[in-house]
Design an enzyme around this catalytic site. Structure first.
Site, mmCIF file in Angstrom:
data_model
loop_
_atom_site.group_PDB
_atom_site.id
_atom_site.type_symbol
_atom_site.label_atom_id
_atom_site.label_comp_id
_atom_site.label_asym_id
_atom_site.label_seq_id
_atom_site.Cartn_x
_atom_site.Cartn_y
_atom_site.Cartn_z
ATOM 1 N N ASP A 68 1.007 -1.171 0.008
ATOM 2 C CA ASP A 68 -0.096 0.159 0.046
ATOM 3 C C ASP A 68 0.971 1.279 0.151
ATOM 4 O O ASP A 68 2.038 1.249 0.078
ATOM 5 C CB ASP A 68 -0.935 0.098 1.318
ATOM 6 C CG ASP A 68 -0.233 -0.151 2.423
ATOM 7 O OD1 ASP A 68 0.932 -0.125 2.546
ATOM 8 O OD2 ASP A 68 -1.147 -0.973 3.439
ATOM 9 N N ASN A 137 -7.250 -2.702 14.586
ATOM 10 C CA ASN A 137 -8.576 -3.069 14.286
ATOM 11 C C ASN A 137 -8.682 -4.268 13.075
ATOM 12 O O ASN A 137 -9.906 -4.523 12.905
ATOM 13 C CB ASN A 137 -9.229 -1.756 13.505
ATOM 14 C CG ASN A 137 -8.267 -1.451 12.102
ATOM 15 O OD1 ASN A 137 -7.578 -2.031 11.869
ATOM 16 N ND2 ASN A 137 -9.012 -0.385 11.499
ATOM 17 N N HIS A 139 -7.058 -4.731 10.322
ATOM 18 C CA HIS A 139 -6.819 -4.585 9.003
ATOM 19 C C HIS A 139 -5.655 -5.081 8.441
ATOM 20 O O HIS A 139 -4.570 -5.500 9.320
ATOM 21 C CB HIS A 139 -6.916 -2.798 8.499
ATOM 22 C CG HIS A 139 -5.820 -2.179 8.983
ATOM 23 N ND1 HIS A 139 -5.831 -0.794 8.964
ATOM 24 C CD2 HIS A 139 -4.411 -2.568 9.075
ATOM 25 C CE1 HIS A 139 -4.606 -0.423 9.587
ATOM 26 N NE2 HIS A 139 -3.688 -1.376 9.332
ATOM 27 N N GLU A 144 -9.775 -2.021 5.505
ATOM 28 C CA GLU A 144 -10.390 -1.638 6.859
ATOM 29 C C GLU A 144 -11.643 -2.438 6.964
ATOM 30 O O GLU A 144 -12.245 -2.806 6.326
ATOM 31 C CB GLU A 144 -10.463 -0.128 6.837
ATOM 32 C CG GLU A 144 -9.574 0.815 6.408
ATOM 33 C CD GLU A 144 -8.812 1.060 7.943
ATOM 34 O OE1 GLU A 144 -8.441 0.007 8.744
ATOM 35 O OE2 GLU A 144 -7.982 2.182 7.962
HETATM 36 C C1 F6R Z 1 1.410 -1.398 6.217
HETATM 37 C C2 F6R Z 1 0.080 -2.004 6.262
HETATM 38 C C3 F6R Z 1 -0.649 -2.043 7.465
HETATM 39 C C4 F6R Z 1 0.363 -2.211 8.854
HETATM 40 C C5 F6R Z 1 -0.618 -2.161 10.084
HETATM 41 C C6 F6R Z 1 0.241 -2.470 11.243
HETATM 42 O O1 F6R Z 1 2.099 -1.608 4.779
HETATM 43 O O2 F6R Z 1 -0.250 -2.317 5.329
HETATM 44 O O3 F6R Z 1 -1.713 -2.837 7.305
HETATM 45 O O4 F6R Z 1 0.895 -3.356 8.775
HETATM 46 O O5 F6R Z 1 -1.222 -1.136 10.113
HETATM 47 O O6 F6R Z 1 1.155 -1.242 11.407
HETATM 48 P P1 F6R Z 1 2.177 -1.256 12.565
HETATM 49 O O7 F6R Z 1 3.374 -2.347 12.182
HETATM 50 O O8 F6R Z 1 2.805 0.081 12.511
HETATM 51 O O9 F6R Z 1 1.600 -1.570 13.766
#
Ligand code: F6R
Length: 241
Positions: A68, A137, A139, A144
């Site tokens: 992403d 959450n 995702h 989401e």
């Molecule tokens: C990042 C992504 C997100 C993160 C998730 C956890 O490329 O796709 O899904 O993996 O938000 O983020 P952290 O590791 O910062 O807790």
């Protein structure tokens, strides 16, 4: 069913996951990796950089697709995932930058960019190993929680939850982009093998939903239960509710 490896701490998650990535590349030099940003994989990237520097791991034939990117955002913005990947991995290893792919946050037409990105993945040999983090959450990528999840790469609005969670990287929550381009659920599920990394107590609610028998779009990561080769690598804090 999702396989689970419970580690003592974050350091162990980083080492274990780096070993899996290294094994993949050592078995198939031209592996295509699916890459994630965020704080969770940073330790794993450090381990991979070390392996590369000490001559144990060769990235010269490796390709990659990132999950992403914020939209819109300039490559030069130090919060862009383009910047993150160079800073945390690409600039420190012998990967050919021409073989790396990240959704283009600078594209004029977001929908056209989503289509281009999905097509690029489809026309590649396919992602051999996808690395995922998980939002508190539930995702994955920026898919989401919602009643309906989207299959292909798409532009999505970030939830208030995600904006607040990611505001720790910005001067204030107002500066967090409100939209992103993300691989869709099908795009992610097409990977041959997936590892999902989770560290810390704030991930334990989402992680607890990965080990029961339900699929629930309010926790998109639960869809991974339908994939034949997913391993959750987490620490005790994330595993124990
Ligand atoms: C990042 C992504 C997100 C993160 C998730 C956890 O490329 O796709 O899904 O993996 O938000 O983020 P952290 O590791 O910062 O807790």
């Amino acid at each position: 069913m999702i396989k689970v490896i419970v580690c003592e701490n974050y350091e162990e998650i980083s080492k274990k996951s780096a070993e899996i990535v290294a094994k993949q590349i050592n078995e198939k030099a031209d592996s295509i990796l699916g890459l994630a940003t965020g704080s969770t994989p940073v330790g794993m990237y450090k381990e991979l950089i070390e392996m590369n520097k000490s001559g144990k791991l060769d990235f010269s034939k490796v390709g990659s697709f990132n999950l992403d990117e914020y939209y819109p955002i300039k490559h030069s913005d130090d919060q862009s995932y383009y910047y993150f990947m160079n800073d945390n991995l690409f600039a420190h290893i012998n990967i050919d930058i021409a073989n790396t792919n990240i959704p283009n946050g600078e594209a004029e037409d977001a929908d056209a960019e989503c289509e281009r990105y999905e097509k690029l993945i489809d026309e590649s040999a396919g992602i051999d190993l996808q690395i995922l983090g998980i939002g508190h959450n539930g995702h994955i990528g920026f898919n989401e929680p919602d009643e309906k999840l989207i299959t292909k790469t798409h532009l999505t609005a970030l939830t208030e939850d995600t904006i607040m969670a990611n505001s720790r990287f910005f001067a204030s929550a107002d500066e967090v982009p409100t939209a992103a381009i993300t691989m869709g659920m099908e795009t992610i599920m097409k990977a041959k093998k997936i590892i999902l990394l989770a560290s810390g107590k704030n991930k334990s609610d989402a992680v607890s939903m990965l080990t029961d028998n339900y699929i629930d779009t309010s926790c998109p990561a639960t869809l991974l239960k339908l994939h034949p080769d997913v391993t959750l690598i987490c620490d005790k804090d994330a595993f124990l509710k």
